[in-house]
Design a protein around this motif. Structure first.
Motif, PDB file in Angstrom:
ATOM      1  N   MET A   1      45.537 -60.384 115.599  1.00 23.93           N
ATOM      2  CA  MET A   1      45.852 -59.543 116.655  1.00 23.93           C
ATOM      3  C   MET A   1      47.388 -59.200 116.548  1.00 23.93           C
ATOM      4  O   MET A   1      48.127 -59.901 116.053  1.00 23.93           O
ATOM      5  CB  MET A   1      45.958 -60.765 117.859  1.00 23.93           C
ATOM      6  CG  MET A   1      46.371 -60.137 119.279  1.00 23.93           C
ATOM      7  SD  MET A   1      46.314 -61.428 120.533  1.00 23.93           S
ATOM      8  CE  MET A   1      46.427 -60.490 121.793  1.00 23.93           C
ATOM      9  N   LYS A   2      47.528 -57.924 116.677  1.00 28.89           N
ATOM     10  CA  LYS A   2      48.768 -57.404 116.345  1.00 28.89           C
ATOM     11  C   LYS A   2      49.225 -56.433 117.725  1.00 28.89           C
ATOM     12  O   LYS A   2      48.446 -56.095 118.737  1.00 28.89           O
ATOM     13  CB  LYS A   2      48.643 -56.203 115.359  1.00 28.89           C
ATOM     14  CG  LYS A   2      48.618 -56.836 114.095  1.00 28.89           C
ATOM     15  CD  LYS A   2      48.410 -55.891 113.081  1.00 28.89           C
ATOM     16  CE  LYS A   2      48.317 -56.557 111.619  1.00 28.89           C
ATOM     17  NZ  LYS A   2      48.131 -55.526 110.429  1.00 28.89           N
ATOM     18  N   ALA A   3      50.304 -56.363 117.936  1.00 30.59           N
ATOM     19  CA  ALA A   3      51.066 -55.647 118.995  1.00 30.59           C
ATOM     20  C   ALA A   3      52.395 -55.301 118.792  1.00 30.59           C
ATOM     21  O   ALA A   3      53.154 -55.598 117.893  1.00 30.59           O
ATOM     22  CB  ALA A   3      51.189 -56.526 120.306  1.00 30.59           C
ATOM     23  N   LYS A   4      52.810 -53.945 119.374  1.00 30.02           N
ATOM     24  CA  LYS A   4      54.371 -53.380 119.348  1.00 30.02           C
ATOM     25  C   LYS A   4      55.171 -54.057 120.323  1.00 30.02           C
ATOM     26  O   LYS A   4      54.718 -54.294 121.446  1.00 30.02           O
ATOM     27  CB  LYS A   4      54.087 -52.063 119.444  1.00 30.02           C
ATOM     28  CG  LYS A   4      53.325 -51.411 118.462  1.00 30.02           C
ATOM     29  CD  LYS A   4      53.321 -49.716 118.696  1.00 30.02           C
ATOM     30  CE  LYS A   4      52.501 -48.872 117.419  1.00 30.02           C
ATOM     31  NZ  LYS A   4      52.338 -47.621 117.838  1.00 30.02           N
ATOM     32  N   SER A   5      56.175 -54.352 120.039  1.00 30.62           N
ATOM     33  CA  SER A   5      57.414 -55.070 120.581  1.00 30.62           C
ATOM     34  C   SER A   5      58.452 -53.941 120.834  1.00 30.62           C
ATOM     35  O   SER A   5      59.474 -53.768 120.076  1.00 30.62           O
ATOM     36  CB  SER A   5      57.749 -56.230 120.285  1.00 30.62           C
ATOM     37  OG  SER A   5      58.699 -56.646 120.830  1.00 30.62           O
ATOM     38  N   TYR A   6      58.540 -53.281 122.042  1.00 32.71           N
ATOM     39  CA  TYR A   6      59.448 -51.959 121.944  1.00 32.71           C
ATOM     40  C   TYR A   6      60.847 -52.293 122.212  1.00 32.71           C
ATOM     41  O   TYR A   6      61.272 -53.235 123.203  1.00 32.71           O
ATOM     42  CB  TYR A   6      58.913 -50.844 123.311  1.00 32.71           C
ATOM     43  CG  TYR A   6      57.522 -50.269 122.732  1.00 32.71           C
ATOM     44  CD1 TYR A   6      57.502 -49.362 122.045  1.00 32.71           C
ATOM     45  CD2 TYR A   6      56.183 -50.875 123.205  1.00 32.71           C
ATOM     46  CE1 TYR A   6      56.223 -48.757 121.415  1.00 32.71           C
ATOM     47  CE2 TYR A   6      55.113 -50.319 122.692  1.00 32.71           C
ATOM     48  CZ  TYR A   6      55.176 -49.272 121.912  1.00 32.71           C
ATOM     49  OH  TYR A   6      53.836 -48.710 121.999  1.00 32.71           O
ATOM     50  N   ALA A   7      61.825 -51.568 122.215  1.00 33.94           N
ATOM     51  CA  ALA A   7      63.186 -51.545 122.257  1.00 33.94           C
ATOM     52  C   ALA A   7      63.137 -50.946 123.753  1.00 33.94           C
ATOM     53  O   ALA A   7      62.406 -50.347 124.531  1.00 33.94           O
ATOM     54  CB  ALA A   7      63.982 -50.807 121.593  1.00 33.94           C
ATOM     55  N   LYS A   8      64.404 -51.024 124.397  1.00 33.23           N
ATOM     56  CA  LYS A   8      64.894 -50.423 125.694  1.00 33.23           C
ATOM     57  C   LYS A   8      66.349 -49.981 125.413  1.00 33.23           C
ATOM     58  O   LYS A   8      67.191 -50.422 124.795  1.00 33.23           O
ATOM     59  CB  LYS A   8      64.739 -51.389 126.893  1.00 33.23           C
ATOM     60  CG  LYS A   8      65.819 -52.708 126.720  1.00 33.23           C
ATOM     61  CD  LYS A   8      67.069 -52.502 127.127  1.00 33.23           C
ATOM     62  CE  LYS A   8      68.064 -53.743 127.170  1.00 33.23           C
ATOM     63  NZ  LYS A   8      69.374 -53.512 127.154  1.00 33.23           N
ATOM     64  N   VAL A   9      66.537 -49.035 126.253  1.00 29.58           N
ATOM     65  CA  VAL A   9      67.984 -48.649 126.582  1.00 29.58           C
ATOM     66  C   VAL A   9      68.394 -48.658 128.258  1.00 29.58           C
ATOM     67  O   VAL A   9      67.426 -48.690 128.966  1.00 29.58           O
ATOM     68  CB  VAL A   9      68.348 -47.637 126.144  1.00 29.58           C
ATOM     69  CG1 VAL A   9      68.523 -47.350 124.661  1.00 29.58           C
ATOM     70  CG2 VAL A   9      67.712 -46.176 126.743  1.00 29.58           C
ATOM     71  N   ASN A  10      69.706 -49.069 128.331  1.00 30.95           N
ATOM     72  CA  ASN A  10      70.116 -48.926 129.871  1.00 30.95           C
ATOM     73  C   ASN A  10      70.542 -47.805 130.273  1.00 30.95           C
ATOM     74  O   ASN A  10      71.638 -47.081 129.674  1.00 30.95           O
ATOM     75  CB  ASN A  10      71.226 -50.302 130.012  1.00 30.95           C
ATOM     76  CG  ASN A  10      70.850 -51.456 129.738  1.00 30.95           C
ATOM     77  OD1 ASN A  10      70.927 -52.027 128.515  1.00 30.95           O
ATOM     78  ND2 ASN A  10      70.686 -52.409 130.949  1.00 30.95           N
ATOM     79  N   LEU A  11      70.094 -47.034 130.839  1.00 29.46           N
ATOM     80  CA  LEU A  11      70.356 -45.568 131.228  1.00 29.46           C
ATOM     81  C   LEU A  11      71.614 -45.623 132.215  1.00 29.46           C
ATOM     82  O   LEU A  11      72.587 -44.653 132.144  1.00 29.46           O
ATOM     83  CB  LEU A  11      69.215 -44.892 132.044  1.00 29.46           C
ATOM     84  CG  LEU A  11      68.088 -44.773 131.293  1.00 29.46           C
ATOM     85  CD1 LEU A  11      66.791 -44.342 132.072  1.00 29.46           C
ATOM     86  CD2 LEU A  11      68.188 -43.601 129.962  1.00 29.46           C
ATOM     87  N   PHE A  12      71.843 -46.821 132.944  1.00 32.52           N
ATOM     88  CA  PHE A  12      73.019 -47.155 133.500  1.00 32.52           C
ATOM     89  C   PHE A  12      73.177 -48.535 133.422  1.00 32.52           C
ATOM     90  O   PHE A  12      72.089 -49.478 133.553  1.00 32.52           O
ATOM     91  CB  PHE A  12      73.587 -46.414 134.896  1.00 32.52           C
ATOM     92  CG  PHE A  12      72.315 -46.954 135.902  1.00 32.52           C
ATOM     93  CD1 PHE A  12      72.774 -48.116 136.793  1.00 32.52           C
ATOM     94  CD2 PHE A  12      71.379 -46.024 136.231  1.00 32.52           C
ATOM     95  CE1 PHE A  12      71.837 -48.136 137.721  1.00 32.52           C
ATOM     96  CE2 PHE A  12      70.276 -46.535 137.169  1.00 32.52           C
ATOM     97  CZ  PHE A  12      70.737 -47.560 137.967  1.00 32.52           C
TER      98      PHE A  12
END
Length: 249
Positions: free
Chosen positions: A1-12
């Motif tokens: 079982m595989k999955a992607k673990s995404y990054a985020k940015v704070n727009l503000f």
């Protein structure tokens, strides 16, 4: 079982107060779809968590999520017998991109589905909030959302799709230190209406220092960031981002 673990940015990221040991934020998170770790759960001889982590195992967010699950749901211990969790890291640490929180959230959702635990997203988010303030955002998996409180209140924000380019300098910013510097030198909590304003309007009309209350304390702590300061600042750093032009792939 595989999955992607995404990054985020704070727009503000605006700080509106301090309560029960946590800063109260008003922020907007954007999932960064072209930057992610990969998590695989597979059969093995014994339980193990493998990855190029920058911390000891007891501090790893996946391990902490594992401990929460087996403590609150003891029957799930059998699921983990002979399971190996392998993480391929691409999201840099100390970068304001939420890599550890994303890993914990992705792991919780994978186990919830694969083990038949079948908790609701709200239940998973409650567990996640005890691991890290950014975990609930990744549990709900919105592309873009306003985030409040210590990070546990998530509201999807609907607007036109935006893409960003992320640049992470070779500098690791320690979140706790940046927040401490903010409290000591820059503490000025105010209510913000940025959560009502479309992202493009914010990025086109406000300076990076106005959009992120942690930029100035981060620069004070890590003056070497000045030579990389280009675009908007994510979280407590050290990453900067710019809007990706529509003709860019």
């Amino acid at each position: 079982m595989k999955a992607k673990s995404y990054a985020k940015v704070n727009l503000f990221l605006k700080i509106e107060g301090y309560k029960d040991g946590f800063h109260q934020i008003n922020s907007r998170f954007l999932k960064v779809k072209n930057l992610y770790d990969e998590i695989e759960i597979k059969e093995a001889d014994k339980f193990n968590i493998i990855g190029d982590f920058d911390c000891v195992l007891r501090d790893n967010t996946i391990f902490r999520a594992y401990l929460k699950l087996i403590t609150e749901y003891p029957d799930i211990r059998d699921y983990f017998i002979g399971k190996e969790i392998r993480v391929t890291k691409n999201i840099p640490s100390g970068a304001g991109l939420g890599g550890g929180s994303s890993n914990a959230a992705t792991f919780l959702k994978m186990v919830n589905s694969d083990s038949g635990l079948n908790l609701s997203l709200d239940e998973l988010a409650k567990i996640g909030a005890e691991i890290g303030s950014d975990v609930p955002f990744f549990i709900y998996d919105f592309d873009i959302a306003n985030v409040y409180g210590r990070g546990e209140i998530i509201e999807e924000f609907e607007e036109e799709k935006i893409d960003v380019e992320v640049y992470t300098p070779p500098i690791e910013c320690l979140t706790a230190d940046v927040y401490r510097m903010y409290r000591e030198r820059y503490y000025n909590p105010t209510k913000s209406n940025f959560d009502k304003i479309p992202t493009l309007e914010l990025l086109n009309n406000y300076k990076p220092e106005e959009l992120n209350d942690l930029l100035r304390p981060a620069l004070a702590l890590y003056p070497e960031l000045f030579k990389y300061k280009d675009g908007f600042f994510s979280g407590s750093g050290s990453s900067f981002f710019k809007l990706k032009q529509k003709d860019e792939k």
